[in-house]
Design a protein around this motif. Structure first.
Motif, PDB file in Angstrom:
ATOM      1  N   THR A 108      49.260  35.254  40.848  1.00 35.70           N
ATOM      2  CA  THR A 108      48.904  33.933  41.366  1.00 35.70           C
ATOM      3  C   THR A 108      47.856  33.250  40.497  1.00 35.70           C
ATOM      4  OG1 THR A 108      47.292  34.943  42.863  1.00 35.70           O
ATOM      5  CG2 THR A 108      49.496  34.509  43.750  1.00 35.70           C
ATOM      6  N   LEU A 109      47.793  33.669  39.236  1.00 37.36           N
ATOM      7  CA  LEU A 109      46.828  33.091  38.307  1.00 37.36           C
ATOM      8  C   LEU A 109      46.976  31.582  38.233  1.00 37.36           C
ATOM      9  CD1 LEU A 109      44.840  33.167  35.895  1.00 37.36           C
ATOM     10  CD2 LEU A 109      46.793  33.683  34.446  1.00 37.36           C
ATOM     11  N   ALA A 110      45.868  30.865  38.483  1.00 37.07           N
ATOM     12  CA  ALA A 110      45.814  29.403  38.396  1.00 37.07           C
ATOM     13  C   ALA A 110      46.762  28.707  39.356  1.00 37.07           C
ATOM     14  CB  ALA A 110      46.081  28.939  36.972  1.00 37.07           C
ATOM     15  N   ALA A 111      47.273  29.436  40.339  1.00 34.14           N
ATOM     16  CA  ALA A 111      48.125  28.805  41.344  1.00 34.14           C
ATOM     17  C   ALA A 111      47.254  28.046  42.334  1.00 34.14           C
ATOM     18  CB  ALA A 111      48.952  29.857  42.072  1.00 34.14           C
ATOM     19  N   VAL A 112      47.779  26.920  42.805  1.00 40.97           N
ATOM     20  CA  VAL A 112      47.104  26.186  43.872  1.00 40.97           C
ATOM     21  C   VAL A 112      47.569  26.796  45.185  1.00 40.97           C
ATOM     22  CG1 VAL A 112      46.672  23.934  44.918  1.00 40.97           C
ATOM     23  CG2 VAL A 112      47.104  24.103  42.455  1.00 40.97           C
ATOM     24  N   MET A 113      46.661  27.448  45.892  1.00 42.37           N
ATOM     25  CA  MET A 113      47.015  28.202  47.084  1.00 42.37           C
ATOM     26  C   MET A 113      47.185  27.268  48.296  1.00 42.37           C
ATOM     27  SD  MET A 113      47.312  30.994  45.564  1.00 42.37           S
ATOM     28  CE  MET A 113      47.643  32.144  46.902  1.00 42.37           C
TER      29      MET A 113
END
Length: 377
Positions: free
Chosen positions: A222-227
């Motif tokens: 989930t690197l740099a994912a907008v959660m």
């Protein structure tokens, strides 16, 4: 072969037309149930409302064909080329489209219940709002495909390529997305309730307001994912760069090992950027005692330097064979022969990396040699 000849032979009971040339033929409304058209050329053919139930069209070319309301129920279309074809109200129920190429098709109101699209190419299609029931999408390519509002619930999308796909408000509840590639995908408001996204990659993806209740995110990236809560998962050891055109992702990882000298300043032993490893210069410090053992022996110092570099390479998952560039710094160029003798033991002449050797006035701790390198894995 023209349409009239084909239909006449079919009427006489012939079914094997493997590899036949039917480019541009008009077979509209024909009933060709059970026909063998394996590797046939049906480019630009008119198959509107044609019945091809249980037909074999594996490796057939249907490029730019009119397949409006064509009945492919239970047909074999493995590795078939359907690029640019018109798939309007087409029936693929129970059909096998493993590895088929559906790029640039017109896809609307297609019946696909129990169809197999394993490793098929459906990239850059407009599938917004489509509903899929019991379809196998393992390894299917959906790169840049518009799946906004599509119903993909309960489907097997293991290993699917969904990079840059638009999955906004899509229903992925109970879907299996294990090992799927969702880098930079748009999953805003998507329904991921109880979805299995184990080991899936969400690098740079947008999950704003997505429902991930009881979803299995074990080992997912989930690197740099907008959660879902709009927070950005961006650890210090990584950096994301999204270019205006390619929209590529750059990962940055710090490499540390106890088997090489610890940094004594604002630098690290190595930095891994995607598949490249940049190693800091190493001198002849023995990490066991944190000191120089052979202050006047350039050969011994070179051996220690190479051992330190090897320890860092190993920690980064690389070997000497991955090294593509080295730089050697010498206090005295007259030591080159001795240094080169030790250095050459680590590389095969035919695959040795590029190298630069320079003489400098002074090196840290007054050592005689320092070496840095770059590796690619």
């Amino acid at each position: 072969m023209d349409a009239e000849e084909l239909l006449e032979k079919y009427a006489q009971g012939e079914r094997d037309f493997e590899g036949v040339e039917l480019c541009g033929v008009d077979l509209q409304n024909a009933d060709l149930t059970g026909i063998n058209l394996k590797e046939a050329d049906l480019t630009k053919a008119n198959l509107t409302k044609t019945t091809l139930i249980s037909a074999n069209l594996s490796n057939a070319c249907l490029d730019s064909a009119n397949l409006r309301e064509t009945n492919f129920s239970q047909a074999i279309l493995t590795e078939a080329d359907l690029q640019n074809s018109s798939l309007i109200s087409t029936n693929f129920e129970n059909a096998d489209l493993t590895g088929a190429d559906l790029r640039d098709v017109t896809y609307s109101n297609v019946k696909s219940t129990d169809a197999n699209f394993t490793e098929a190419n459906l990239s850059a299609l407009n599938l917004a709002g489509q509903k899929f029931f019991n379809v196998n999408f393992q390894g299917t390519i959906f790169s840049k495909t518009n799946l906004q509002g599509a119903d993909l619930s309960y489907l097997d999308l293991t290993g699917a390529d969904l990079r840059f796909a638009n999955l906004e408000s899509a229903n992925l509840s109970y879907a299996c997305l294990k090992n799927a590639n969702l880098k930079l995908a748009n999953l805003q408001k998507a329904n991921l309730i109880r979805a299995n996204v184990e080991k899936a990659s969400f690098i740079g993806a947008r999950l704003n307001l997505a429902n991930i209740y009881l979803a299995n995110f074990e080992d997912a990236e989930t690197l740099a994912a907008v959660m879902p809560d709009s927070s950005i998962n961006d650890p210090e050891d990584y950096q994301i760069i999204i270019g205006e055109e390619k929209q590529t992702v750059m990962t940055r990882e710090i490499i540390k090992t106890e088997n090489a000298p610890k940094p004594v300043g604002p630098y690290n032993q190595a930095v891994k950027v995607n598949n490249m490893i940049f190693l800091s210069g190493q001198i002849a410090i023995d990490p066991r005692i944190n000191d120089i053992l052979y202050p006047d022996d350039v050969s011994k110092q070179t051996e220690r330097v190479m051992a330190n570099l090897e320890a860092v390479l190993t920690e980064a998952g690389a070997t000497w064979e991955n090294v593509v560039k080295t730089t050697i710094f010498l206090k005295d160029m007259n030591d080159f022969t001795q240094v080169n003798e030790v250095y050459s033991k680590y590389f095969k002449a035919e695959t040795a990396p590029a190298r630069a050797t320079v003489e400098v006035s002074r090196l840290p701790k007054d050592v005689l040699v320092e070496i840095e390198c770059i590796a690619i894995i």
